[in-house]
Design a protein around this motif. Structure first.
Motif, PDB file in Angstrom:
ATOM      1  N   ARG A  97       0.849  -1.188   0.000  1.00  0.00           N
ATOM      2  CA  ARG A  97       0.000   0.000   0.000  1.00  0.00           C
ATOM      3  C   ARG A  97       0.890   1.246   0.000  1.00  0.00           C
ATOM      4  O   ARG A  97       1.795   1.381   0.822  1.00  0.00           O
TER       5      ARG A  97
ATOM      6  N   VAL B 266       1.237   5.641  -0.591  1.00  0.00           N
ATOM      7  CA  VAL B 266       0.668   6.991  -0.651  1.00  0.00           C
ATOM      8  C   VAL B 266       1.559   7.844  -1.541  1.00  0.00           C
ATOM      9  O   VAL B 266       2.794   7.785  -1.438  1.00  0.00           O
TER      10      VAL B 266
ATOM     11  N   LEU C 103      -7.372  10.247   2.945  1.00  0.00           N
ATOM     12  CA  LEU C 103      -6.070   9.729   3.358  1.00  0.00           C
ATOM     13  C   LEU C 103      -6.166   9.050   4.717  1.00  0.00           C
ATOM     14  O   LEU C 103      -5.622   7.955   4.920  1.00  0.00           O
TER      15      LEU C 103
ATOM     16  N   CYS D  16      -5.287   5.246   5.621  1.00  0.00           N
ATOM     17  CA  CYS D  16      -4.267   4.937   6.631  1.00  0.00           C
ATOM     18  C   CYS D  16      -4.810   4.111   7.796  1.00  0.00           C
ATOM     19  O   CYS D  16      -4.068   3.802   8.736  1.00  0.00           O
ATOM     20  N   GLU D  17      -6.080   3.761   7.751  1.00  0.00           N
ATOM     21  CA  GLU D  17      -6.612   2.859   8.779  1.00  0.00           C
ATOM     22  C   GLU D  17      -5.977   1.477   8.670  1.00  0.00           C
ATOM     23  O   GLU D  17      -5.965   0.714   9.638  1.00  0.00           O
TER      24      GLU D  17
ATOM     25  N   LYS E 249      -2.289  -0.456   7.314  1.00  0.00           N
ATOM     26  CA  LYS E 249      -0.877  -0.087   7.239  1.00  0.00           C
ATOM     27  C   LYS E 249      -0.495   0.450   5.860  1.00  0.00           C
ATOM     28  O   LYS E 249      -0.873  -0.115   4.833  1.00  0.00           O
ATOM     29  N   VAL E 250       0.284   1.516   5.852  1.00  0.00           N
ATOM     30  CA  VAL E 250       0.906   2.038   4.640  1.00  0.00           C
ATOM     31  C   VAL E 250       2.350   1.541   4.616  1.00  0.00           C
ATOM     32  O   VAL E 250       3.085   1.702   5.588  1.00  0.00           O
TER      33      VAL E 250
ATOM     34  N   VAL F 147       5.637   5.662   1.087  1.00  0.00           N
ATOM     35  CA  VAL F 147       5.160   6.886   0.452  1.00  0.00           C
ATOM     36  C   VAL F 147       6.153   7.248  -0.644  1.00  0.00           C
ATOM     37  O   VAL F 147       7.364   7.059  -0.492  1.00  0.00           O
TER      38      VAL F 147
ATOM     39  N   LEU G 160       3.761  11.139  10.930  1.00  0.00           N
ATOM     40  CA  LEU G 160       2.706  10.203  10.508  1.00  0.00           C
ATOM     41  C   LEU G 160       3.300   8.962   9.870  1.00  0.00           C
ATOM     42  O   LEU G 160       2.934   7.827  10.213  1.00  0.00           O
ATOM     43  N   TRP G 161       4.245   9.158   8.944  1.00  0.00           N
ATOM     44  CA  TRP G 161       4.816   8.004   8.260  1.00  0.00           C
ATOM     45  C   TRP G 161       5.678   7.177   9.210  1.00  0.00           C
ATOM     46  O   TRP G 161       5.700   5.942   9.118  1.00  0.00           O
TER      47      TRP G 161
ATOM     48  N   MET H 250       3.448   4.986  11.239  1.00  0.00           N
ATOM     49  CA  MET H 250       2.968   3.838  10.467  1.00  0.00           C
ATOM     50  C   MET H 250       4.095   2.913  10.040  1.00  0.00           C
ATOM     51  O   MET H 250       3.857   1.916   9.359  1.00  0.00           O
TER      52      MET H 250
ATOM     53  N   ALA I  13       6.244   3.440   7.821  1.00  0.00           N
ATOM     54  CA  ALA I  13       6.288   3.450   6.356  1.00  0.00           C
ATOM     55  C   ALA I  13       7.640   3.982   5.884  1.00  0.00           C
ATOM     56  O   ALA I  13       8.280   4.793   6.551  1.00  0.00           O
TER      57      ALA I  13
END
Length: 394
Positions: free
Chosen positions: A2, A4, A49, A53-54, A56-57, A60, A76-77, A80, A82
């Protein structure tokens, strides 16, 4: 996986984002594109978004720091877990803050091999720094035979009068101050010695002036080099077009600012359009026998204009880089000129305009090589390979 991605103010970067997202989707990955300019819009919104993001990402993908440009996104990343795949389209000098502060999992891609060396030397905290060639978009229309093309030479690029960059420098350093004079020496050095890269010139001028060569001193100079970078680029864009026009060749230009060129008003300089979206330039590229390129002072790198020209079955006429010298062959799949010998540019262009059979062969060679190696498919291949190699994400 996944992913972004982001829309932002640079139209061409948004086009590249769409191409990457489409290729990721073809491979079964989930993607979401956030519009950073209008995050409250109906689609591509911040609300969507948060919903994406609910779950896992994994990564990015951003161009020139869009999407990791502030602590909110970086945190944020990181929360997660990410990884950021950060694709630079310019010299890293424009992105020093991001190289100092970025996500915990971070891979940076540069379009010039010397840029990779620059980051490794001056930003050792960037653990994963790699070269990534630009990419072109395969043509979705039938090629136009060489002899039937509408334009002889097309150049798709913005033009500014070089001196128009000086106020930006004067806003940083008072005119005729010692530091201002250092930057002007660098500008003169680069325009006189076209084989030098930005960092080579900076180091040489600092040494000649007995100034400190500490990493911090060099980084400070480089961080403020944008006006000089633009001046040198524009100087040679203008010169290349000027010598072609004065030799009587027809040149069609696309992009802002050409009405300010010294040859504006000449019968053989044709301004086709001002501001124009990247995808809209492709029809002009396709209908040109030759597409001119002037490298953005990437002495060991690539440019997407080269690959998109070749994929539109047109001759790419460009100054070279060590990377281009290694992967393409002058007269076989690319046509090269030397910035030090611009007086020979009209003769080089004229030869290929007057030899359509040889030109058609060169075009086919270039298109085949580029379609095999330098499209968005290849770009995404490289990104995913790096993601797995550096962080085991797959």
């Amino acid at each position: 996986m996944r992913f972004v991605l982001f829309y932002e103010s640079t139209e061409s970067f948004n086009y590249f984002t769409d191409e990457i997202a489409k290729e990721l989707a073809k491979r079964g990955h989930d993607t979401f594109i956030l519009d950073l300019l209008n995050p409250s819009r109906t689609s591509h919104s911040m609300e969507e978004l948060m919903s994406f993001c609910e779950r896992k990402v994994d990564a990015v993908v951003c161009f020139n720091r869009a999407g990791i440009h502030n602590d909110t996104f970086i945190n944020l990343w990181d929360m997660m877990d990410a990884c950021t795949l950060h694709i630079l389209m310019d010299h890293p000098l424009r992105l020093h803050p991001t190289m100092e502060r970025h996500t915990r999992k971070y891979i940076q891609f540069c379009p010039d091999e010397e840029h990779v060396a620059y980051v490794k030397k001056y930003f050792p905290n960037v653990e994963h720094i790699e070269f990534l060639a630009h990419a072109g978009t395969p043509d979705d229309k039938s090629p136009i035979p060489y002899i039937d093309k509408k334009y002889d030479i097309v150049f798709s690029a913005t033009y500014y009068v070089p001196e128009s960059m000086l106020p930006e420098l004067e806003a940083l350093f008072p005119k005729d101050s010692p530091m201002y004079n250092i930057f002007m020496q660098i500008e003169k050095d680069l325009t006189s010695h076209t084989e030098k890269s930005l960092i080579q010139s900076v180091l040489g001028i600092l040494d000649a002036n007995n100034m400190p060569l500490s990493d911090n001193a060099v980084k400070t100079i480089m961080r403020n080099m944008t006006p000089i970078d633009w001046m040198v680029r524009m100087y040679y864009r203008g010169k290349a077009v000027q010598v072609l026009i004065k030799a009587g060749l027809d040149v069609h230009v696309l992009g802002r600012g050409w009405e300010n060129h010294p040859c504006a008003g000449a019968d053989n300089l044709h301004i086709l359009s001002g501001r124009i979206n990247l995808a809209d330039t492709f029809d002009y590229m396709r209908d040109a026998r030759i597409n001119l390129n002037v490298m953005p002072w990437f002495k060991e790198g690539t440019h997407d204009r080269i690959f998109n020209t070749m994929l539109r079955h047109s001759i790419c006429l460009t100054d070279s880089s060590t990377w281009l010298d290694r992967y393409y062959e002058d007269g076989k799949d690319i046509v090269l000129y030397d910035l030090k010998q611009l007086d020979k540019l009209p003769e080089i262009a004229g030869y290929w305009l007057n030899h359509p059979t040889e030109a058609q062969t060169l075009i086919e060679n270039a298109c085949e090589k580029t379609a095999r190696n330098y499209t968005w498919v290849n770009c995404v291949d490289s990104m995913l390979e790096s993601l797995e190699r550096c962080y085991g994400i797959h």
